[in-house]
Write a protein that holds these residues in place. Structure first.
Motif, PDB file in Angstrom:
ATOM      1  N   SER A   1       4.019  -3.953   4.564  1.00  0.00           N
ATOM      2  CA  SER A   1       3.756  -2.983   3.833  1.00  0.00           C
ATOM      3  C   SER A   1       4.765  -1.838   4.022  1.00  0.00           C
ATOM      4  CB  SER A   1       2.245  -2.552   4.239  1.00  0.00           C
ATOM      5  OG  SER A   1       2.190  -2.122   5.293  1.00  0.00           O
TER       6      SER A   1
ATOM      7  N   GLN B   1       0.852   4.605  -2.832  1.00  0.00           N
ATOM      8  CA  GLN B   1       0.685   5.982  -2.273  1.00  0.00           C
ATOM      9  C   GLN B   1       1.563   6.681  -2.779  1.00  0.00           C
ATOM     10  OE1 GLN B   1      -1.886   7.134  -0.619  1.00  0.00           O
ATOM     11  NE2 GLN B   1      -2.664   4.949  -0.980  1.00  0.00           N
TER      12      GLN B   1
ATOM     13  N   ALA C   1      -3.087  -3.622  -2.167  1.00  0.00           N
ATOM     14  CA  ALA C   1      -2.439  -2.436  -2.800  1.00  0.00           C
ATOM     15  C   ALA C   1      -3.345  -1.204  -3.227  1.00  0.00           C
ATOM     16  CB  ALA C   1      -1.390  -2.950  -3.952  1.00  0.00           C
TER      17      ALA C   1
ATOM     18  N   PRO D   1       0.602  -1.005  -0.049  1.00  0.00           N
ATOM     19  CA  PRO D   1       0.070   0.046  -0.062  1.00  0.00           C
ATOM     20  C   PRO D   1       0.802   1.074   0.038  1.00  0.00           C
ATOM     21  CG  PRO D   1      -0.868  -1.523   1.594  1.00  0.00           C
ATOM     22  CD  PRO D   1       0.615  -2.217   1.074  1.00  0.00           C
TER      23      PRO D   1
END
Length: 415
Positions: free
Chosen positions: A411, A315, A348, A311
């Motif tokens: 992550s 971003q 994701a 994730p």
């Protein structure tokens, strides 16, 4: 963006930019030149495969075309970029950097890689339009490498070239060397992507616990080196159409590394104009040999096979370049997302704009590797994950999931 089912559901066209395949060992024999077959028979009779996953009952995922298509479709994937996986003839391991001290061994290994590439062309042809095969070369003979690039381009291996690393102790010229310019020229002229995959550039470290830990720490760094070697070496100035893809080495590291490379580029170019400084010699000739700065090269020439994105990487997509990111499942490796790729995609991408998701899960790969999105959309309309499905955050890790993307804390790694 996506296929549409009979019920009107929008579905994503998912292309895995990181899968692996290869022939069962003896099945390479027909692809060898006849003069190498007796030596291959003798070698194969005593060869012991060092990889457990190539001995298990799932090993045929590497070469069973029908099984692959079925399992990838069950996972929501309609096409794949196919990197090598099994052991080529005459190699002690899958590493292209395995020591080969004699000319005879180099000749045999070239023969082995040619056999793999020819098998791969047939394997891709067994699923028309759904596989982009990545072919192999060695760097010890640039002329032979160029011949193989020309053959592979004619044979339709649209995945492009797998670039070996040049780790310490390899005896090879560094990747920034002009020695390899004919390779970059051939790739640029034929529209062949140059792929550099994680794990292909690390020096051998042994089997002690410390060595394995050091490998994990360093392997991505050794993989990243191809970027700054080709950038500072001026390969993209001399060959503006050259494309570099960095696969399965993460993506969160890219903005920071580009900042670092831009810093050194600016500092050294500036220093070169001041002959009275101690640094002037380090930047001498750099501006003329490089052309554009590192971030500009990344913008114009480079892509990332981000594989099972985390994730935090998603971003950072605008800083990495939304048009650069290509998701991959790493099928059939244990660390891959199969058979939970839909869930991995949700981790994701849930909550992101659907056009951006469509680019990262398939659109960018189609552009880089020449897939026909309209044709693949017909398959995606049947098997692809729905827009609604990927928009829902994953609340529970699937039982039996082995990919690092599902691991607690998985992550947070950025490099």
């Amino acid at each position: 963006m996506s296929g549409t089912s009979g019920m009107g559901e929008e579905r994503y066209t998912v292309i895995s930019a990181d899968c692996h395949a290869g022939a069962d060992l003896l099945d390479y024999r027909p692809y060898l030149e006849s003069r190498h077959r007796d030596a291959f028979d003798a070698w194969a009779a005593t060869y012991v495969n060092p990889y457990e996953d190539l001995l298990a009952d799932t090993a045929d995922r590497n070469w069973n075309s029908d099984r692959r298509v079925a399992e990838l479709e069950q996972d929501g994937i309609v096409a794949e970029v196919v990197f090598p996986n099994t052991i080529p003839p005459f190699f002690p391991s899958a590493s292209l950097m395995a020591p080969a001290p004699t000319r005879e061994e180099f000749e045999q290994r070239w023969a082995g890689l040619r056999a793999h590439n020819r098998w791969l062309a047939d394997f891709c042809a067994a699923a028309p339009g759904r596989r982009a095969g990545v072919f192999q070369i060695l760097l010890n003979d640039v002329g032979e490498a160029v011949k193989e690039i020309q053959w592979a381009a004619d044979a339709g291996l649209n995945g492009g070239l797998l670039l070996p690393g040049t780790p310490p102790g390899s005896g090879l010229a560094e990747l920034y060397s002009a020695t390899y310019d004919p390779i970059w020229a051939a790739c640029a002229e034929r529209g062949v992507p140059v792929n550099h995959h994680a794990g292909s550039a690390s020096p051998p470290l042994g089997e002690e616990p410390a060595a394995r830990a050091v490998f994990m720490v360093e392997t991505t760094w050794f993989s990243h080196r191809a970027l700054w070697h080709l950038v500072f070496g001026g390969a993209f100035r001399r060959h503006p159409e050259l494309r570099l893809v960095l696969t399965e080495q993460g993506s969160g590291w890219i903005p920071g590394v580009l900042d670092m490379l831009d810093y050194y580029h600016g500092r050294l170019v500036a220093a070169a104009s001041r002959a009275d400084t101690a640094e002037s010699k380090f930047g001498a000739g750099l501006a003329d040999s490089m052309g554009k700065g590192p971030s500009e090269v990344w913008r114009d020439n480079c892509f990332v096979g981000a594989s099972f994105m985390r994730p935090h990487e998603a971003q950072m997509r605008d800083r990495i370049g939304l048009d650069k990111i290509m998701w991959g499942s790493d099928y059939p490796h244990d660390e891959g997302t199969h058979p939970y790729s839909r869930e991995g995609l949700r981790i994701a991408y849930a909550g992101l704009p659907k056009d951006e998701i469509a680019a990262m899960v398939g659109g960018n790969a189609a552009r880089v590797y020449g897939f026909d999105l309209e044709r693949l959309g017909e398959v995606a309309a049947r098997v692809g994950p729905t827009v609604q499905e990927l928009d829902e955050p994953l609340k529970e890790t699937p039982a039996g999931a082995t990919s690092p993307v599902f691991a607690p804390g998985g992550s947070v790694r950025v490099w």
